[in-house]
Every structure is written in C-alpha cells, then in structure tokens.
Scaffold this motif. Sequence first.
Motif, PDB file in Angstrom:
ATOM      1  N   ARG A 280      -7.471  11.097   6.348  1.00 15.37           N
ATOM      2  CA  ARG A 280      -7.642   9.648   6.248  1.00 15.37           C
ATOM      3  C   ARG A 280      -7.586   9.230   4.787  1.00 15.37           C
ATOM      4  O   ARG A 280      -7.883  10.021   3.882  1.00 15.37           O
ATOM      5  CB  ARG A 280      -8.979   9.218   6.868  1.00 15.37           C
ATOM      6  N   THR A 281      -7.220   7.963   4.563  1.00 21.31           N
ATOM      7  CA  THR A 281      -7.059   7.462   3.193  1.00 21.31           C
ATOM      8  C   THR A 281      -8.068   6.391   2.832  1.00 21.31           C
ATOM      9  O   THR A 281      -8.062   5.899   1.715  1.00 21.31           O
ATOM     10  CB  THR A 281      -5.650   6.875   3.009  1.00 21.31           C
ATOM     11  N   GLY A 282      -8.918   5.995   3.775  1.00 22.14           N
ATOM     12  CA  GLY A 282      -9.859   4.915   3.514  1.00 22.14           C
ATOM     13  C   GLY A 282      -9.384   3.578   4.021  1.00 22.14           C
ATOM     14  O   GLY A 282     -10.123   2.600   3.968  1.00 22.14           O
ATOM     15  N   THR A 283      -8.144   3.500   4.488  1.00 23.21           N
ATOM     16  CA  THR A 283      -7.642   2.291   5.124  1.00 23.21           C
ATOM     17  C   THR A 283      -6.882   2.690   6.382  1.00 23.21           C
ATOM     18  O   THR A 283      -6.357   3.803   6.480  1.00 23.21           O
ATOM     19  CB  THR A 283      -6.697   1.492   4.197  1.00 23.21           C
ATOM     20  N   MET A 284      -6.798   1.769   7.334  1.00 20.96           N
ATOM     21  CA  MET A 284      -6.088   2.061   8.576  1.00 20.96           C
ATOM     22  C   MET A 284      -4.587   2.001   8.346  1.00 20.96           C
ATOM     23  O   MET A 284      -4.080   1.114   7.671  1.00 20.96           O
ATOM     24  CB  MET A 284      -6.496   1.058   9.662  1.00 20.96           C
ATOM     25  N   ARG A 285      -3.867   2.965   8.950  1.00 16.03           N
ATOM     26  CA  ARG A 285      -2.413   2.961   8.927  1.00 16.03           C
ATOM     27  C   ARG A 285      -1.896   2.390  10.242  1.00 16.03           C
ATOM     28  O   ARG A 285      -2.573   2.429  11.268  1.00 16.03           O
ATOM     29  CB  ARG A 285      -1.871   4.378   8.741  1.00 16.03           C
TER      30      ARG A 285
ATOM     31  N   GLU B 189     -20.326  19.645   0.564  1.00 20.57           N
ATOM     32  CA  GLU B 189     -19.343  20.628   1.024  1.00 20.57           C
ATOM     33  C   GLU B 189     -18.086  19.925   1.518  1.00 20.57           C
ATOM     34  O   GLU B 189     -16.965  20.339   1.232  1.00 20.57           O
ATOM     35  CB  GLU B 189     -19.932  21.478   2.146  1.00 20.57           C
ATOM     36  N   ALA B 190     -18.299  18.841   2.279  1.00 21.48           N
ATOM     37  CA  ALA B 190     -17.155  18.098   2.814  1.00 21.48           C
ATOM     38  C   ALA B 190     -16.392  17.396   1.704  1.00 21.48           C
ATOM     39  O   ALA B 190     -15.165  17.259   1.776  1.00 21.48           O
ATOM     40  CB  ALA B 190     -17.639  17.079   3.842  1.00 21.48           C
ATOM     41  N   ALA B 191     -17.103  16.939   0.675  1.00 21.64           N
ATOM     42  CA  ALA B 191     -16.448  16.201  -0.405  1.00 21.64           C
ATOM     43  C   ALA B 191     -15.454  17.072  -1.150  1.00 21.64           C
ATOM     44  O   ALA B 191     -14.510  16.571  -1.759  1.00 21.64           O
ATOM     45  CB  ALA B 191     -17.491  15.644  -1.370  1.00 21.64           C
ATOM     46  N   GLY B 192     -15.658  18.389  -1.080  1.00 24.75           N
ATOM     47  CA  GLY B 192     -14.715  19.285  -1.723  1.00 24.75           C
ATOM     48  C   GLY B 192     -13.479  19.536  -0.894  1.00 24.75           C
ATOM     49  O   GLY B 192     -12.531  20.168  -1.363  1.00 24.75           O
ATOM     50  N   GLU B 193     -13.496  19.063   0.359  1.00 29.02           N
ATOM     51  CA  GLU B 193     -12.344  19.243   1.234  1.00 29.02           C
ATOM     52  C   GLU B 193     -11.449  18.010   1.142  1.00 29.02           C
ATOM     53  O   GLU B 193     -11.752  17.028   0.492  1.00 29.02           O
ATOM     54  CB  GLU B 193     -12.819  19.455   2.674  1.00 29.02           C
ATOM     55  N   ARG B 194     -10.317  18.052   1.861  1.00 26.09           N
ATOM     56  CA  ARG B 194      -9.392  16.927   1.844  1.00 26.09           C
ATOM     57  C   ARG B 194      -9.941  15.778   2.686  1.00 26.09           C
ATOM     58  O   ARG B 194     -10.756  15.971   3.575  1.00 26.09           O
ATOM     59  CB  ARG B 194      -8.032  17.356   2.395  1.00 26.09           C
ATOM     60  N   GLY B 195      -9.476  14.569   2.395  1.00 24.94           N
ATOM     61  CA  GLY B 195      -9.805  13.435   3.248  1.00 24.94           C
ATOM     62  C   GLY B 195     -11.027  12.668   2.809  1.00 24.94           C
ATOM     63  O   GLY B 195     -11.515  12.791   1.686  1.00 24.94           O
ATOM     64  N   THR B 196     -11.534  11.856   3.727  1.00 21.80           N
ATOM     65  CA  THR B 196     -12.641  10.955   3.448  1.00 21.80           C
ATOM     66  C   THR B 196     -13.903  11.438   4.136  1.00 21.80           C
ATOM     67  O   THR B 196     -13.856  12.140   5.145  1.00 21.80           O
ATOM     68  CB  THR B 196     -12.310   9.538   3.951  1.00 21.80           C
TER      69      THR B 196
ATOM     70  N   GLU C  69     -13.157   5.012  10.403  1.00 21.19           N
ATOM     71  CA  GLU C  69     -12.957   6.423  10.713  1.00 21.19           C
ATOM     72  C   GLU C  69     -12.897   7.217   9.421  1.00 21.19           C
ATOM     73  O   GLU C  69     -12.448   6.725   8.382  1.00 21.19           O
ATOM     74  CB  GLU C  69     -11.680   6.640  11.522  1.00 21.19           C
ATOM     75  N   PHE C  70     -13.395   8.460   9.488  1.00 19.45           N
ATOM     76  CA  PHE C  70     -13.436   9.343   8.331  1.00 19.45           C
ATOM     77  C   PHE C  70     -13.105  10.757   8.788  1.00 19.45           C
ATOM     78  O   PHE C  70     -13.335  11.115   9.942  1.00 19.45           O
ATOM     79  CB  PHE C  70     -14.833   9.328   7.694  1.00 19.45           C
ATOM     80  N   ASP C  71     -12.595  11.568   7.867  1.00 19.97           N
ATOM     81  CA  ASP C  71     -12.327  12.956   8.225  1.00 19.97           C
ATOM     82  C   ASP C  71     -13.621  13.696   8.554  1.00 19.97           C
ATOM     83  O   ASP C  71     -13.680  14.461   9.517  1.00 19.97           O
ATOM     84  CB  ASP C  71     -11.604  13.661   7.073  1.00 19.97           C
ATOM     85  N   VAL C  72     -14.643  13.471   7.737  1.00 19.48           N
ATOM     86  CA  VAL C  72     -15.919  14.160   7.922  1.00 19.48           C
ATOM     87  C   VAL C  72     -17.047  13.138   7.930  1.00 19.48           C
ATOM     88  O   VAL C  72     -17.075  12.222   7.103  1.00 19.48           O
ATOM     89  CB  VAL C  72     -16.166  15.190   6.795  1.00 19.48           C
ATOM     90  N   VAL C  73     -17.968  13.293   8.877  1.00 17.59           N
ATOM     91  CA  VAL C  73     -19.118  12.389   8.967  1.00 17.59           C
ATOM     92  C   VAL C  73     -20.391  13.212   9.095  1.00 17.59           C
ATOM     93  O   VAL C  73     -20.456  14.168   9.885  1.00 17.59           O
ATOM     94  CB  VAL C  73     -18.997  11.446  10.184  1.00 17.59           C
ATOM     95  N   VAL C  74     -21.396  12.855   8.301  1.00 17.49           N
ATOM     96  CA  VAL C  74     -22.732  13.428   8.418  1.00 17.49           C
ATOM     97  C   VAL C  74     -23.639  12.354   9.007  1.00 17.49           C
ATOM     98  O   VAL C  74     -23.800  11.282   8.412  1.00 17.49           O
ATOM     99  CB  VAL C  74     -23.268  13.899   7.046  1.00 17.49           C
ATOM    100  N   VAL C  75     -24.203  12.617  10.170  1.00 21.13           N
ATOM    101  CA  VAL C  75     -25.124  11.690  10.821  1.00 21.13           C
ATOM    102  C   VAL C  75     -26.540  12.198  10.590  1.00 21.13           C
ATOM    103  O   VAL C  75     -26.857  13.355  10.897  1.00 21.13           O
ATOM    104  CB  VAL C  75     -24.834  11.583  12.330  1.00 21.13           C
ATOM    105  N   VAL C  76     -27.390  11.336  10.055  1.00 23.08           N
ATOM    106  CA  VAL C  76     -28.741  11.721   9.655  1.00 23.08           C
ATOM    107  C   VAL C  76     -29.755  11.221  10.673  1.00 23.08           C
ATOM    108  O   VAL C  76     -29.788  10.035  10.996  1.00 23.08           O
ATOM    109  CB  VAL C  76     -29.069  11.164   8.254  1.00 23.08           C
ATOM    110  N   GLU C  77     -30.543  12.109  11.195  1.00 18.28           N
ATOM    111  CA  GLU C  77     -31.680  11.844  12.081  1.00 18.28           C
ATOM    112  C   GLU C  77     -31.322  10.964  13.278  1.00 18.28           C
ATOM    113  O   GLU C  77     -31.690   9.782  13.351  1.00 18.28           O
ATOM    114  CB  GLU C  77     -32.826  11.227  11.288  1.00 18.28           C
TER     115      GLU C  77
END
Length: 671
Positions: free
Chosen positions: A159-164, A570-577, A623-631
């Motif tokens: 993902r790039t941060g905007t919808m294609r 960890e996710a921030a070091g990978e590709r995408g958002t 939408e994002f490549d990786v999402v962390v959901v807290v509690e």
Amino acid sequence: MAHPDVLDEQRHLERATAALRAMAARTTAALGASQAAATQVDSEVAAFHLRRRLESLADRDDALAFGRIDQDDEQWYVGRRHVEDEAGAPLVVDWRAPVSVPFYRATVHDPLGLDRRRRFLTEGRDLLDILEEDFSDPDRALLSGGIPDPLLAELERERTGTMRDIVATIAAEQDEVIRAPIDRLLVVQGGPGTGKTAVALHRAAYLLFEHRLELLDRGVLVVGPNQLFLRYVADVLPSLGETAVRQTTVEGLRPATVRVEEGAAEPDAVGRIKGDVRLAAVLDRLVVDSIRVPDEPVAIGTAWGIVRLLPDDVAASVEDVLGRGVTHATGKDALRNQLLHRAYELHERSAEVPALKANFVAAARSDAGFARHLDRMWPTLAATTVVQRLLTNRAARRRATAGILSEDEAALLARPLPSRKADVRWWPAEVPLLDEAEARLHGVRTTYGHIIVDEAQDLSAMALRMLARRAHGGSMTVVGDLAQATRAWGQRSWDDVVALLQGAAAPARAELTVGYRTPAPILELANRLLPVAAPDVTPARSIRTTGEAPELVPTAQSELAATSARAVAEAAGERGTSAIIATTGHHDELASALDDAGVAWAPGIDGLGSVALLTPLLAKGLEFDVVVVVEPSEIVRAEPAGHRALFVSLTRPTRRLVIVHAEPLPSALGT
C-alpha cells in the motif's frame, strides 16, 4: 517463460502512447486557435472544454491498456481512456464503453461471445507478461508463462497510503454495480475488503462517461465520512480522468458562514437525539410556532381608504397557506397575495367606484403599516435563528417537542450559545439541523445529478435527509457495511436508509460478498464477531486464501504500549504501510512508546514513512499492509458499538495483523 506475444503487445502499447501524445498536441493547438473565436464568450466556452479535454489526455506513467479481448476477428484493447490514431481508428477503448463489458464479465461458462481475453501484467509502461484465456478451448484456458492472475498480483502489492483505482481488475459482481442505471437509488452492502468504496468511485466515473452532458451540468457529489478518508481516496477519480466531481463530508456542505466545533465531541446520547428523524418535525413546528395571527384587525392603507381584515379572515388565509406544504419564504409571499386579494374584495364591495385591482394591490403592497403587520404575523427567519431557538429557548423547545420527544430527550438538546453571531460554533450533529431548517425556510438551492455516499451506515437520519434533498430525481449510490456501523446515531437496517432517502428514483439493492483486500486467515478471525456485531449481515469470504495468521501477543498492562511499539517497529522495517489502532485513552502512551522506539509516527495517514496512529473510528475505510490492534477488549468496552468497532479494526490489514493485549480477548473471538 513469458508469453510469446509480449513484444508485439508492447509495441502496440507504445504506438498507443504516441497516439495519445498526438491527440494532446492537436488539442493544445486547438486551444490556441480558440482565442481567435468570433466572440469573447465563444472563446471562453471553447477554451474551457478544450482545457478539460487536455486534462483528460494527460500522459500518465503507466501502460494505456491493461488487457485485450478478441471477438469475431476483431481485437479491442481495454484501458483507462479512449485513444485513437490520426485516422480515428481506436487503439484503446475506454473501460466504460459497452464493448469493454465482456472484459470484466466473461467466464469459461459464459464467454459473452469472446474467443480470447488477455490480461496484461505491467510495471509502469513496461509489459511484463500476459495472462491469456482461450474461451474456445476450456481445457487450455490459461496460456500464460505461469504468471499470477493480475488481480492477485495487484492485491499483493504494498500500500502507498492512498487508494488506487481498480479499473484493471474489476470483478464481475463489482462491474454490475458500477454499470447499474442512473435512474435509481442503489444501496450496496459490502463487507470489509469487498471494494465497495472503489466500486462507488468507479461508478461515478462510469456515470460521467455515460451521462456526461447531464452530469457536467448538475455535477456529481461524493460524500465521505471525514477528511482523512477523502485524502485517502482523492487520487482515484483523477486517475480515471475525471475531475468534475465534488468530494466532501456532510459537514462540508454547510454554508461558509457556519463555523463547526472541531476537536471535542458531544456525548453520544446528545448526538443520537440530534440525528433522530423526529427532529424534522420539531424544526417544522418551530417554524410554524413563529407565525402569529393578530387579535386585532389588520389595517391596510391605500389612496382609496383603509381596509381592515378581520382576525378570522387572516387566520383562514394562514391555515390555507400552511396546508400547501411550501417553504416558509414562499408561504410568506403566498400569504401576502391572499391578504391583498381579500383586501381588494372588501374594497370592491364597499367602494362606489372600485379601483382597478392592479392599482389597488400595488398601493396596498407598498403600505408600510401592512408590511409591519405581515412581518409580525409571518416573520422572515434564518436557519441559524430557528436552531438556536431550539437549543437555547426553553419555552420554544417545550412547545416544539411536546408529543414528539420525551422531556428527557428534549433536555438533551439544551445548550448555551454566544449572543454574538460571529462567536457561535456549531457541533457536527447540528449541521443537518441547520440544513433541515434552511430547506424548510427557503428550499434546496443546489442539487446534483448523482450523489455517491460512502460509509452510509454511520450517517444519522437527519444527515441522510440532508443528502436526499440534494439528489436530483433521487439518483444516488449508497454504500456501506452494517457490520461497521460504529456511531451511536448510525443505521442498523438498509430498509430504514431507503425510507429516509425516498425520492423519485426506484430503490435497488446489491451485495458484495467477495473480499479482495483482507487475507482469509484475518477475515475469518474478524468474522467470528459478526454473530454479536451484526447477525443479519452475510460474512464476506476472501479470495486470498493464503496469508499470515493473526499474531496474538499477550503482555503485561504496564508493558502494553512498549510491546505495541516494538510490534509496529518490526513492521516499519518491512515494505508498505503500517498502523496502530487503539482507543483514544492509549494514544498518549503509545505516542511516547513510539518515540522511545525511534519509530516515526503521525496521526492519520500523513507521510508514507510514518506509522499511522488511529482510533477505530478514524481507521474505517482505510487499509494498511500491517496493522497492530491494541487491547481488543477495551475497544469493545469503550466504543459505542464495541464489537463493530473491533470488527473495523481487525479488518484494516492487507498482509499482517498483530493483536497486543493485556486483558483476555473478547469471548466472541473464540480464541
């Protein structure tokens, strides 16, 4: 091994690119020549249309066609726009043209007359490979060199941060929604990742292609839930060559003079009652309550003497006008005309030589005393005055809400407002009330040829009425997911939405059930919430049958923020958002933990290199490549529609989901 025709097809794409540039050059020359038009008006009109055409001919840095269909010895290349050579022969046909329909809908079982379909896998302007389907021989339908389906290849892109746009990979069920007739109210229910937002935007582009003259005159309106969402989808329509579309929020439709409170929010109970459809009747009663029939006769002075209208006659005229269902402003004009007509009748009976009616009425109309009487009987009102009276005047509020709202409900409406007009700030839930009052007073001043409404399940009844008034002929496309209705004033039934949007257009329904964005392991986990969150909604099924299983990360309460920051680092070091989704109460500690971990972050989706820190409500539609959901349990507990808010949160990732929790997970997840 690539398809053997890659080089030939690449040459065709290059020829189309050269032809597009030639079309742009001819348009540029015509734009210069338009300055010599016969009149200035002619020149300006011609220049306007030529500039619009030139914008549509912009040379994008990608292949002009994304596929080809063969039928009866004819070949059609399908792309984002029509391209022709100097002789007028089409090199690429617009994806919206009727000839393109089989490209999206043909199957082995029903090829729709096609002999062959080719889908191009491209990178920029380069053709990498071809997926070919030979419908004449189902046993050897795929003749590619082993490339993945372009749809799956697109879904796997970061993902790039905007919808294609999805114009190259529109599925058959999506295409049917996009090409539905304009003369209807189309309601589309779609689960997470089914592409309902993209479908709605592509529908806007299709309707502008199919009904261009009508819609360029009246315009197309796209309404989203918030500015963050609008920024996310802002590039889709321009990428399809369409710029004549207004994209805004419900609050964005307010007059420029109405200032909206930003930041803090009203309690849910207050927002719920302000969004209740019963407020339409309350506001109507407030307007009617401003009308006063005098106890004394109304004197009208003319050159032929004074005529006095009895209170009973005035009251009868007022009742007659109120029964017509016209706006307040029109009603005042109608009452004036009725009273002047009645005055002339009285004059005609009593005068030995009656005046000509036109002369008498003109004289009576200019009588200052009559004008003052009329203003007292039927005052000129502003929408802000009406709503302010509802919120601040206890007696007026009690009269207007009696028998419509309970006393407790009416009390929720009360709030102080500054005496100076310039100091007044309105809550978002009050914008539809102001619009309702304005429509009651003066009618609707701007309508659109078609309205697209996204995330409609979170709009209040009053907001839906506000949009319905602006849809010419009731032509609307309403998309959403009842399982993601997270606002206290949101909708629980599409039947209710249809009832609120009643207009000239016949209602129609569609349902998107195939998920494209969310991998199956993640969607299957989220779908466990549906029996509690939205038992009547059909669960979406993902075509992405493989993918990482959701990762559950238990931690201590004191380590919740730090553990979440490490997970997203960890996710921030990978590709995408990447994004972190948590209730507002965790945002400060999460921000500090992200800073300590050296992770760049931003509220919302500002900055492609940043982790987005979001609430479940703001995450909706993104939408994002990786999402962390807290509690998750706190999301269920703290949000007004807890299980639906958690459902939204869990369905944002396109690749990886991490759930960090100190409390036990909600029982509905069954983990």
